[in-house]
Design an enzyme around this catalytic site. Sequence first.
Site, PDB file in Angstrom:
ATOM      1  N   SER A  31       0.985  -1.348   0.057  1.00 53.12           N
ATOM      2  CA  SER A  31      -0.019   0.088  -0.086  1.00 53.12           C
ATOM      3  C   SER A  31       0.997   1.373   0.170  1.00 53.12           C
ATOM      4  O   SER A  31       1.749   1.264   0.631  1.00 53.12           O
ATOM      5  CB  SER A  31      -0.814   0.206   1.230  1.00 53.12           C
ATOM      6  OG  SER A  31      -1.678  -0.998   1.423  1.00 53.12           O
ATOM      7  N   HIS A  62      -4.702  -0.865  -5.306  1.00 51.52           N
ATOM      8  CA  HIS A  62      -3.763  -2.010  -5.639  1.00 51.52           C
ATOM      9  C   HIS A  62      -4.026  -2.369  -7.382  1.00 51.52           C
ATOM     10  O   HIS A  62      -4.011  -3.354  -7.524  1.00 51.52           O
ATOM     11  CB  HIS A  62      -4.223  -3.218  -4.838  1.00 51.52           C
ATOM     12  CG  HIS A  62      -3.837  -3.188  -3.429  1.00 51.52           C
ATOM     13  ND1 HIS A  62      -2.352  -3.650  -3.058  1.00 51.52           N
ATOM     14  CD2 HIS A  62      -4.383  -2.618  -2.291  1.00 51.52           C
ATOM     15  CE1 HIS A  62      -2.388  -3.686  -1.626  1.00 51.52           C
ATOM     16  NE2 HIS A  62      -3.376  -2.890  -1.252  1.00 51.52           N
ATOM     17  N   HIS A  84      -4.633 -10.340  -2.324  1.00 52.37           N
ATOM     18  CA  HIS A  84      -4.641 -10.632  -0.820  1.00 52.37           C
ATOM     19  C   HIS A  84      -5.760 -11.819  -0.630  1.00 52.37           C
ATOM     20  O   HIS A  84      -6.895 -11.963  -1.364  1.00 52.37           O
ATOM     21  CB  HIS A  84      -5.324  -9.391   0.151  1.00 52.37           C
ATOM     22  CG  HIS A  84      -4.303  -8.567  -0.036  1.00 52.37           C
ATOM     23  ND1 HIS A  84      -4.517  -7.548  -0.867  1.00 52.37           N
ATOM     24  CD2 HIS A  84      -3.407  -7.929   1.080  1.00 52.37           C
ATOM     25  CE1 HIS A  84      -3.650  -6.682  -0.745  1.00 52.37           C
ATOM     26  NE2 HIS A  84      -2.846  -6.942   0.273  1.00 52.37           N
ATOM     27  N   TYR A  86      -7.954 -12.201   1.734  1.00 50.49           N
ATOM     28  CA  TYR A  86      -9.310 -11.980   2.130  1.00 50.49           C
ATOM     29  C   TYR A  86     -10.251 -11.389   0.662  1.00 50.49           C
ATOM     30  O   TYR A  86     -11.264 -11.280   0.872  1.00 50.49           O
ATOM     31  CB  TYR A  86      -9.096 -10.531   3.160  1.00 50.49           C
ATOM     32  CG  TYR A  86      -8.499  -9.311   2.493  1.00 50.49           C
ATOM     33  CD1 TYR A  86      -9.083  -8.540   1.371  1.00 50.49           C
ATOM     34  CD2 TYR A  86      -7.392  -8.961   3.113  1.00 50.49           C
ATOM     35  CE1 TYR A  86      -8.588  -7.312   1.127  1.00 50.49           C
ATOM     36  CE2 TYR A  86      -6.555  -8.037   2.543  1.00 50.49           C
ATOM     37  CZ  TYR A  86      -7.391  -7.215   1.592  1.00 50.49           C
ATOM     38  OH  TYR A  86      -6.370  -5.936   1.249  1.00 50.49           O
ATOM     39  N   GLU A  87      -9.537 -11.266  -0.352  1.00 54.34           N
ATOM     40  CA  GLU A  87     -10.141 -10.858  -1.468  1.00 54.34           C
ATOM     41  C   GLU A  87     -11.127 -12.154  -2.148  1.00 54.34           C
ATOM     42  O   GLU A  87     -11.721 -12.168  -2.677  1.00 54.34           O
ATOM     43  CB  GLU A  87      -9.215 -10.532  -2.590  1.00 54.34           C
ATOM     44  CG  GLU A  87      -8.812  -9.291  -2.309  1.00 54.34           C
ATOM     45  CD  GLU A  87      -7.972  -8.706  -3.503  1.00 54.34           C
ATOM     46  OE1 GLU A  87      -8.448  -8.339  -4.453  1.00 54.34           O
ATOM     47  OE2 GLU A  87      -6.523  -8.613  -3.091  1.00 54.34           O
ATOM     48  N   ALA A 114       2.036  -2.743   4.239  1.00 56.75           N
ATOM     49  CA  ALA A 114       1.594  -1.912   5.232  1.00 56.75           C
ATOM     50  C   ALA A 114       1.305  -2.723   6.515  1.00 56.75           C
ATOM     51  O   ALA A 114       0.835  -3.737   6.314  1.00 56.75           O
ATOM     52  CB  ALA A 114       0.560  -0.938   4.875  1.00 56.75           C
ATOM     53  N   MET A 212      -1.988  -7.977   6.479  1.00 49.13           N
ATOM     54  CA  MET A 212      -2.750  -9.104   5.782  1.00 49.13           C
ATOM     55  C   MET A 212      -2.103  -9.527   4.607  1.00 49.13           C
ATOM     56  O   MET A 212      -2.783 -10.081   3.659  1.00 49.13           O
ATOM     57  CB  MET A 212      -4.195  -8.496   5.415  1.00 49.13           C
ATOM     58  CG  MET A 212      -4.874  -7.624   6.644  1.00 49.13           C
ATOM     59  SD  MET A 212      -6.275  -6.931   6.320  1.00 49.13           S
ATOM     60  CE  MET A 212      -6.615  -6.021   7.531  1.00 49.13           C
ATOM     61  N   SER A 213      -0.768  -9.636   4.464  1.00 43.32           N
ATOM     62  CA  SER A 213      -0.117 -10.044   3.130  1.00 43.32           C
ATOM     63  C   SER A 213       1.511 -10.532   3.719  1.00 43.32           C
ATOM     64  O   SER A 213       1.528 -10.849   4.919  1.00 43.32           O
ATOM     65  CB  SER A 213       0.050  -9.063   2.497  1.00 43.32           C
ATOM     66  OG  SER A 213       1.051  -8.113   2.786  1.00 43.32           O
ATOM     67  N   ASN A 236      -0.121   2.554  11.131  1.00 38.25           N
ATOM     68  CA  ASN A 236      -0.963   2.990  12.220  1.00 38.25           C
ATOM     69  C   ASN A 236      -0.583   1.987  13.547  1.00 38.25           C
ATOM     70  O   ASN A 236       0.142   1.014  13.371  1.00 38.25           O
ATOM     71  CB  ASN A 236      -2.364   2.663  11.937  1.00 38.25           C
ATOM     72  CG  ASN A 236      -2.584   1.259  11.416  1.00 38.25           C
ATOM     73  OD1 ASN A 236      -2.336   0.641  10.314  1.00 38.25           O
ATOM     74  ND2 ASN A 236      -2.850   0.480  12.482  1.00 38.25           N
ATOM     75  N   HIS A 248      -8.965   2.378   6.577  1.00 38.19           N
ATOM     76  CA  HIS A 248      -8.059   2.004   5.169  1.00 38.19           C
ATOM     77  C   HIS A 248      -7.840   3.474   4.835  1.00 38.19           C
ATOM     78  O   HIS A 248      -6.490   3.205   4.295  1.00 38.19           O
ATOM     79  CB  HIS A 248      -9.006   1.150   4.155  1.00 38.19           C
ATOM     80  CG  HIS A 248      -7.991   0.971   3.010  1.00 38.19           C
ATOM     81  ND1 HIS A 248      -7.194   0.086   3.079  1.00 38.19           N
ATOM     82  CD2 HIS A 248      -8.268   1.375   1.527  1.00 38.19           C
ATOM     83  CE1 HIS A 248      -6.534   0.018   1.627  1.00 38.19           C
ATOM     84  NE2 HIS A 248      -7.359   0.763   0.956  1.00 38.19           N
TER      85      HIS A 248
END
Length: 273
Positions: A31, A62, A84, A86-87, A114, A212-213, A236, A248
């Site tokens: 990201s 992305h 990802h 989650y997609e 990120a 998440m990656s 963050n 996000h």
Amino acid sequence: MNQIYDKVENCLKSVRKVTDFVPRVAIVLGSGLGDYADDIRVEAEIDYKDIEGFPVSTVPGHAGKFIFGYVGQVPVVCMKGRVHYYEGYDISDVVLPARLMKMMGAEILFLTNASGGINPDFKAGSFMMLTDHISTFVPNPLIGPNIEEFGTRFPDMSHVYDEKLQEILRETAKENGIHLNEGVYIQFTGPSFESPAEIRMAASLGADAVGMSTVVEAIVANHMGMRICGVSCVCNLAAGISQTPLTHEEVQQAANEAAPKFKKLLTESVKKF
Ligand code: HPA
């Protein structure tokens, strides 16, 4: 033949119709690093959508293509955008690009992402070099018949992140006045951010940053014998450590602000690989 192997091989054929460029370093842009490609002397580009069977991302920020070119004298392939888990993709599709870049000829994989900071010493907008990872909460991408062409059934994961590459990153950060934290990255599936209790659990397991990656890609790259390094933009503070709800947009904004330093670290390190 193995279906997963065949799919990667077909993707390679699609790529080879466009370019015979052989990269030494494969770079995955996380990201906010999307415009990193501006720093590359571009030789060729391929949209993911033009590669038969290649997973195409649905996440804003992305947009997907491979960029081939040179960073200094070093031939690189750069992934502008990744998919990802989650997609909704099968985990074998999530790691297909890493395998494909190895088949293109890349020996080194530079992963960026990120993340949320768990280590209380980390500040939002800082960087963390990965020294190790925790993969336990995502499916292992090597589950299923072993693909002998890629590697061995039970690959060792004692030294996933290459010591020499880590040393180059440390040195380069120092030379450029960039503060580089080091630590353990834990991958969760997402897409929801973690609960404060999950972050306390991750902290107790020894994680310094969460995202998440990356870990699944590092596992297949290690399986294939690539040398790997990773840098995370700690965008963050993770849930419960941060006092404000996570969005996000906040993550992307922090990544965008950190981008110039992130690019510098990436470029100057890759030149030494
Ligand atoms: N959690 C998971 N993934 C992330 C975060 C986070 O706090 N920030 C950026 N990616």
